[in-house]
Design an enzyme around this catalytic site. Sequence first.
Site, PDB file in Angstrom:
ATOM      1  CD  GLU A 132      -2.938  -1.040   2.324  1.00 42.45           C
ATOM      2  OE1 GLU A 132      -4.130  -1.216   2.089  1.00 42.45           O
ATOM      3  OE2 GLU A 132      -2.487  -0.827   3.462  1.00 42.45           O
TER       4      GLU A 132
HETATM    5  C1  ACM Z   1      -2.245  -5.289   4.243  1.00 45.35           C
HETATM    6  O1  ACM Z   1      -3.323  -5.675   4.717  1.00 45.35           O
HETATM    7  N1  ACM Z   1      -2.117  -4.027   3.866  1.00 45.35           N
HETATM    8  C2  ACM Z   1      -1.102  -6.185   4.089  1.00 45.35           C
END
Ligand code: ACM
Length: 715
Positions: A318
């Site tokens: 992310e």
């Molecule tokens: C995640 O849940 N961002 C690995």
Amino acid sequence: MRTILAAVMLCVLFTSVVKVQARQSLNLMPLPAKVQMGSGHLVIGPTFSVSIAGQHEARLDRAVEIFLGQLGLQIGMPPIDMQVVDSANATLVIQAAGGTKSVQELGEDESYRLEISNAGARLNAPTTLGVMRGLQTFLQLVQTTSEGFAVPAVAIEDSPRFPSRGLMIDVGRHFIPLDVLKRNLDGMAAVKLNVFHWHLSENQGFRIESKKFPKLQGMGSDGLYYTQDEVRAVIAYARERGIRVVPEFDMPGHTTAWFVGYPELASGPGSYQIERRWGVFDPAMDPTREETYKFLDAFISEMAGLFPDQSFHIGGDEVNGKEWDANPKIQAFMHAQGMKGNNDLQAYFNQRVQKIVSKHGKTMLGWDEILRPDLPKTIVIQSWRGPDSLAQAAKQGYRGLLSSGYYVDLMWSAERHYATEPLSGAAASLTPEEQKRILGGEACMWGEYVSPENIDSRIWPRTAAIAERLWSPQDVRDVNSMYQRLALVSTWLDGLGLTHNSSYAPMLRRIAGKDDIAALKVLADVVEPVKDYTREETAPSPATSESPLNRVVDAVRPESSTARKFADAVNELVAGHAKPGSESRVKDLLNRWRDNQVELQPQVEKSLLLKEVAPLSQNLSALGAAGLAALDYLDRGEPAPAAWVTAQLALVEQAKKPQAQMLIMVAPSVEKLIRASAGQASAGPAAPSSSPENRSTLMGQRGGPWNLRKLIFRR
Ligand code: ACM
């Protein structure tokens, strides 16, 4: 010939059914690979003794000591009365052919053979790890009988299906104290999990002492971090239970807390504060500066020295790239290197970090965003955005772990996690060699809505079902058996000190502000927190790391067993094969729900924390009344009038809507009763409330929960 073949086939089928039934008749979770039932049982009493034949390492002695402590607790006897003796006539004779590695390794032999007769028990294993697993099986076998405590006569041969079976705990978003981690390690050992993945840094907190860079925890943790001595204590505690500890330092994103003390690592101008909100944020390390790698080299060197495990998790998930887009120097670097986008820049960062991790003797592990062919095949991919990346990684020669489907923060049912199979979907058509690269999986406990008080109830008992999926043979998948054994393992975990059950009533008492929580409990027992990432979407105002976790939604269980059992009874009723007593149980519950509102309403008015459940209580009452009326029509054999049905179904739709971030889980079953009373075809037997289909309807989901947009929005 055909007849012989058919007879052989029938015999094979029958034998495998018998094997499965023998396994399921034992109160074990995870179920062992092979079970042969004997007759009689071995009584466990004050004369119980253990002897250790074969090799002797300190870890084995300690494992036996822990075992005796737990057995003592289980049967209410001081462990001191149970002896470790030097005799072949001990009640339990343990023999390990060999010791274990000084640092526990992936794939070390965990198999064991346990034979119990009414005269004694023998536990044989190739390693101490196998002994540890076998001792847990022995403990789970202890039953209360008319002759006292006893284990059944049985021969068990057992080994795990996957070598890596983990639980991740995010301590970054909310700090989780040491004692809470330790009791969860006890829970992990009880269900034969062998990897504790410690998610140690987040935007909201950097949770470990660095002596080289003390401003990391000094400015990035609000004082809530583990000292290095405490970390060593956790690693030692885990080792005694056969559990590896894998640290994660998420980078280059999820790093705001690092930048509070070391803003020079970041890609933006700063300054930075510890993040209090939930979501995906812009701050990210600057991959273009050599100083970043110098810092990471020194930091990873320090942490690689502290954590003995071979694996080192660098996160990698992310990164939204906004700080990179906004930084002219970074843009110039990307242009000069011919990079096409932020993915290329992150791949460059990953390659640099991988070299550092490898230089310090470790194997790099990362979330599935790091999967790019430019990384060496030694790295391990943890699949979270969907199972496909796991199969892709295995096809390309990478090893992987499955976490997609095992996120316990999503508040799914145990059944739904249990149905998540690492070797299904695209992975089912991999070659055997490729399938071997799938090392197992990990339950993930993300920390937005957990505190030391409620974290156990978010992890347990559902994680035991995941543990079974990862340990037991693939054909172990009977959901009813799983739920029966899950209830027993839940009680066993209670005895070990896990607080998933014991925290419930005190939380409700605090919320109600009184000791008598009978009425509140009637409501709390049939609601669950909203699913997936809808808690933010349905919140009146965004929660932060400073929001108290003292609401009803924080106390109620992720899975309502009352609702599940009610759904099963209703399904039987509408299908016309109700078990004796089923209808009266359904009626009793409906009556209780209808009348509960009268009891609860005056309390709701007196407690600020209860106010928000008033609509839920009203809806539950209406559901109770509607269900009773539907049963009445059914009993009289008189079709319910169309206008009444329409009105009741509208009421059910209303009751299905989230209120105070909770769902009334019995609404779909009441709907079935209403439809059945009108003779509607859709009222036929349907999935119980815990099943994926039913819950999808309840949640109004379309296209499955792995909606990436939501995930990205969320974390
Ligand atoms: C995640 O849940 N961002 C690995």
